[in-house]
Design a protein around this motif. Sequence first.
Motif, PDB file in Angstrom:
ATOM      1  N   THR A 126      -6.670 140.989  -0.430  1.00 16.91           N
ATOM      2  CA  THR A 126      -6.965 142.411  -0.619  1.00 16.91           C
ATOM      3  C   THR A 126      -8.406 142.765  -0.225  1.00 16.91           C
ATOM      4  O   THR A 126      -8.782 143.939  -0.275  1.00 16.91           O
ATOM      5  CB  THR A 126      -6.783 142.798  -2.101  1.00 16.91           C
ATOM      6  N   LYS A 127      -9.200 141.778   0.130  1.00 18.49           N
ATOM      7  CA  LYS A 127     -10.627 142.039   0.384  1.00 18.49           C
ATOM      8  C   LYS A 127     -10.839 142.672   1.758  1.00 18.49           C
ATOM      9  O   LYS A 127     -10.346 142.149   2.775  1.00 18.49           O
ATOM     10  CB  LYS A 127     -11.434 140.732   0.317  1.00 18.49           C
ATOM     11  N   ARG A 128     -11.592 143.772   1.752  1.00 24.33           N
ATOM     12  CA  ARG A 128     -11.980 144.353   3.041  1.00 24.33           C
ATOM     13  C   ARG A 128     -13.101 143.473   3.601  1.00 24.33           C
ATOM     14  O   ARG A 128     -14.166 143.356   2.997  1.00 24.33           O
ATOM     15  CB  ARG A 128     -12.444 145.799   2.854  1.00 24.33           C
ATOM     16  N   THR A 129     -12.811 142.858   4.734  1.00 17.89           N
ATOM     17  CA  THR A 129     -13.644 141.752   5.219  1.00 17.89           C
ATOM     18  C   THR A 129     -14.328 142.080   6.542  1.00 17.89           C
ATOM     19  O   THR A 129     -13.711 142.674   7.432  1.00 17.89           O
ATOM     20  CB  THR A 129     -12.760 140.489   5.376  1.00 17.89           C
ATOM     21  N   LEU A 130     -15.587 141.662   6.644  1.00 16.61           N
ATOM     22  CA  LEU A 130     -16.348 141.812   7.890  1.00 16.61           C
ATOM     23  C   LEU A 130     -16.836 140.440   8.325  1.00 16.61           C
ATOM     24  O   LEU A 130     -17.510 139.744   7.556  1.00 16.61           O
ATOM     25  CB  LEU A 130     -17.559 142.730   7.656  1.00 16.61           C
ATOM     26  N   ILE A 131     -16.498 140.058   9.547  1.00 13.28           N
ATOM     27  CA  ILE A 131     -17.005 138.801  10.108  1.00 13.28           C
ATOM     28  C   ILE A 131     -18.167 139.140  11.035  1.00 13.28           C
ATOM     29  O   ILE A 131     -18.034 140.002  11.907  1.00 13.28           O
ATOM     30  CB  ILE A 131     -15.904 138.053  10.894  1.00 13.28           C
ATOM     31  N   ILE A 132     -19.284 138.453  10.851  1.00 14.39           N
ATOM     32  CA  ILE A 132     -20.427 138.619  11.759  1.00 14.39           C
ATOM     33  C   ILE A 132     -20.384 137.470  12.756  1.00 14.39           C
ATOM     34  O   ILE A 132     -20.455 136.303  12.363  1.00 14.39           O
ATOM     35  CB  ILE A 132     -21.772 138.603  10.986  1.00 14.39           C
ATOM     36  N   GLY A 133     -20.248 137.817  14.040  1.00 14.07           N
ATOM     37  CA  GLY A 133     -20.175 136.808  15.094  1.00 14.07           C
ATOM     38  C   GLY A 133     -18.798 136.771  15.723  1.00 14.07           C
ATOM     39  O   GLY A 133     -17.799 137.157  15.095  1.00 14.07           O
ATOM     40  N   ALA A 134     -18.761 136.330  16.985  1.00 13.74           N
ATOM     41  CA  ALA A 134     -17.478 136.282  17.695  1.00 13.74           C
ATOM     42  C   ALA A 134     -17.374 135.013  18.542  1.00 13.74           C
ATOM     43  O   ALA A 134     -16.694 134.985  19.565  1.00 13.74           O
ATOM     44  CB  ALA A 134     -17.325 137.528  18.565  1.00 13.74           C
ATOM     45  N   GLY A 135     -18.050 133.947  18.105  1.00 13.93           N
ATOM     46  CA  GLY A 135     -18.003 132.664  18.822  1.00 13.93           C
ATOM     47  C   GLY A 135     -16.867 131.793  18.312  1.00 13.93           C
ATOM     48  O   GLY A 135     -15.908 132.287  17.707  1.00 13.93           O
ATOM     49  N   GLY A 136     -16.994 130.489  18.557  1.00 17.36           N
ATOM     50  CA  GLY A 136     -15.927 129.544  18.202  1.00 17.36           C
ATOM     51  C   GLY A 136     -15.648 129.489  16.706  1.00 17.36           C
ATOM     52  O   GLY A 136     -14.482 129.448  16.288  1.00 17.36           O
ATOM     53  N   ALA A 137     -16.700 129.501  15.900  1.00 10.71           N
ATOM     54  CA  ALA A 137     -16.515 129.409  14.446  1.00 10.71           C
ATOM     55  C   ALA A 137     -15.835 130.679  13.925  1.00 10.71           C
ATOM     56  O   ALA A 137     -14.918 130.619  13.097  1.00 10.71           O
ATOM     57  CB  ALA A 137     -17.862 129.212  13.766  1.00 10.71           C
ATOM     58  N   ALA A 138     -16.264 131.829  14.446  1.00 11.69           N
ATOM     59  CA  ALA A 138     -15.666 133.106  14.047  1.00 11.69           C
ATOM     60  C   ALA A 138     -14.181 133.118  14.410  1.00 11.69           C
ATOM     61  O   ALA A 138     -13.339 133.585  13.643  1.00 11.69           O
ATOM     62  CB  ALA A 138     -16.379 134.261  14.736  1.00 11.69           C
ATOM     63  N   ARG A 139     -13.865 132.590  15.570  1.00 11.57           N
ATOM     64  CA  ARG A 139     -12.474 132.576  16.049  1.00 11.57           C
ATOM     65  C   ARG A 139     -11.561 131.791  15.105  1.00 11.57           C
ATOM     66  O   ARG A 139     -10.486 132.263  14.725  1.00 11.57           O
ATOM     67  CB  ARG A 139     -12.476 131.938  17.449  1.00 11.57           C
ATOM     68  N   ALA A 140     -12.012 130.612  14.683  1.00 10.60           N
ATOM     69  CA  ALA A 140     -11.206 129.788  13.755  1.00 10.60           C
ATOM     70  C   ALA A 140     -11.015 130.530  12.430  1.00 10.60           C
ATOM     71  O   ALA A 140      -9.907 130.602  11.889  1.00 10.60           O
ATOM     72  CB  ALA A 140     -11.877 128.435  13.524  1.00 10.60           C
ATOM     73  N   ILE A 141     -12.086 131.104  11.910  1.00  9.76           N
ATOM     74  CA  ILE A 141     -12.013 131.780  10.608  1.00  9.76           C
ATOM     75  C   ILE A 141     -11.188 133.065  10.722  1.00  9.76           C
ATOM     76  O   ILE A 141     -10.322 133.342   9.889  1.00  9.76           O
ATOM     77  CB  ILE A 141     -13.429 132.048  10.064  1.00  9.76           C
ATOM     78  N   TYR A 142     -11.422 133.840  11.761  1.00  6.61           N
ATOM     79  CA  TYR A 142     -10.725 135.124  11.929  1.00  6.61           C
ATOM     80  C   TYR A 142      -9.208 134.917  12.059  1.00  6.61           C
ATOM     81  O   TYR A 142      -8.424 135.541  11.334  1.00  6.61           O
ATOM     82  CB  TYR A 142     -11.296 135.854  13.147  1.00  6.61           C
TER      83      TYR A 142
END
Length: 277
Positions: free
Chosen positions: A120-136
């Motif tokens: 339910t959490k409104r989430t913001l990811i900072i970054g769009a590299g490899g680590a962001a990709r796995a988490i996103y």
Amino acid sequence: MKKVYAVIGDPIAHSMSPAMQNDAFRSEKLDAEYLAFHVKPEGLGDAVKGLKALGVCGFNITLPHKESVIPFLDEVDELARAIGAVNTVINKDGRLIGYNTDGIGYIKALEEELTGELKTKRTLIIGAGGAARAIYFTLVKEGVKQVDITNRTKERAVNLISECPYDNHSKAFTLDEAEQRIAEYDLIIQTTSIGMSPNIDVSPMDVTNIKSSAFVSDIIYNPLKTKILIDAEQKGVKIQNGVGMFAYQGAIAFQIWTGIMPDTSRMKQIVLTKLGG
Ligand code: ATR
């Protein structure tokens, strides 16, 4: 016969994985050894063939080989294929099967600290590299309803969203745009290298307007508190560093290899001791 596991990367000397995994093998009373091998990019294919021929039971892959290892594997799990990177391989009767435990490791560590339900959490990811990709990709696959991405180069965030194979309503923002909307988010995940030692005095974003019930998580573990975490803590916000993610990605790899979930608090303690030492 003693079972052998490994990690391959370039560089590899400072990897904390051998200490963490060997302690887990000892405490689970398994007759196994986990070794680190320095493998240069040009030797990756030979190294993977060698590990397979030697009957190594499983291995981790770290930078810079997480993407380039894929063609050398026999099978790649669906999520790892979507992410386009593998950090864990199991040797199943001579077939090498690749997984990515970074995103799921991140989520397990997060859920340990987070109050309320992640989905339910409104989430913001900072970054769009490899680590962001796995988490996103993992967050969206797990059903987190709103996950937006902000990046210095907005186009990379737009591309990441369009490449996500799972259903989503994600939006892309520049760092300035996201800063202006920061009060809308319950969960902020920092995945860039900004704030990492030795450049510890910088933060990707001003968090002055963050709401006090929010949670800020940084995947960096050196330093243990990055500038964005220090700033967020000063606003009364709950924070988390990258130690938990590192321990859990290793713990899930251990589980894939042995079927046993090791003691993650012990793994975290080893990482903290290594970082402190
Ligand atoms: P990783 O695989 O560790 O995620 P990466 O793929 O090189 O590494 O991605 C690095 C991320 O950090 C990117 O989001 C990058 O932003 P750009 O896509 O605009 O390059 C971000 N990053 C790195 N240094 C930065 C800086 N000084 N300011 C803002 N963002 C930065």
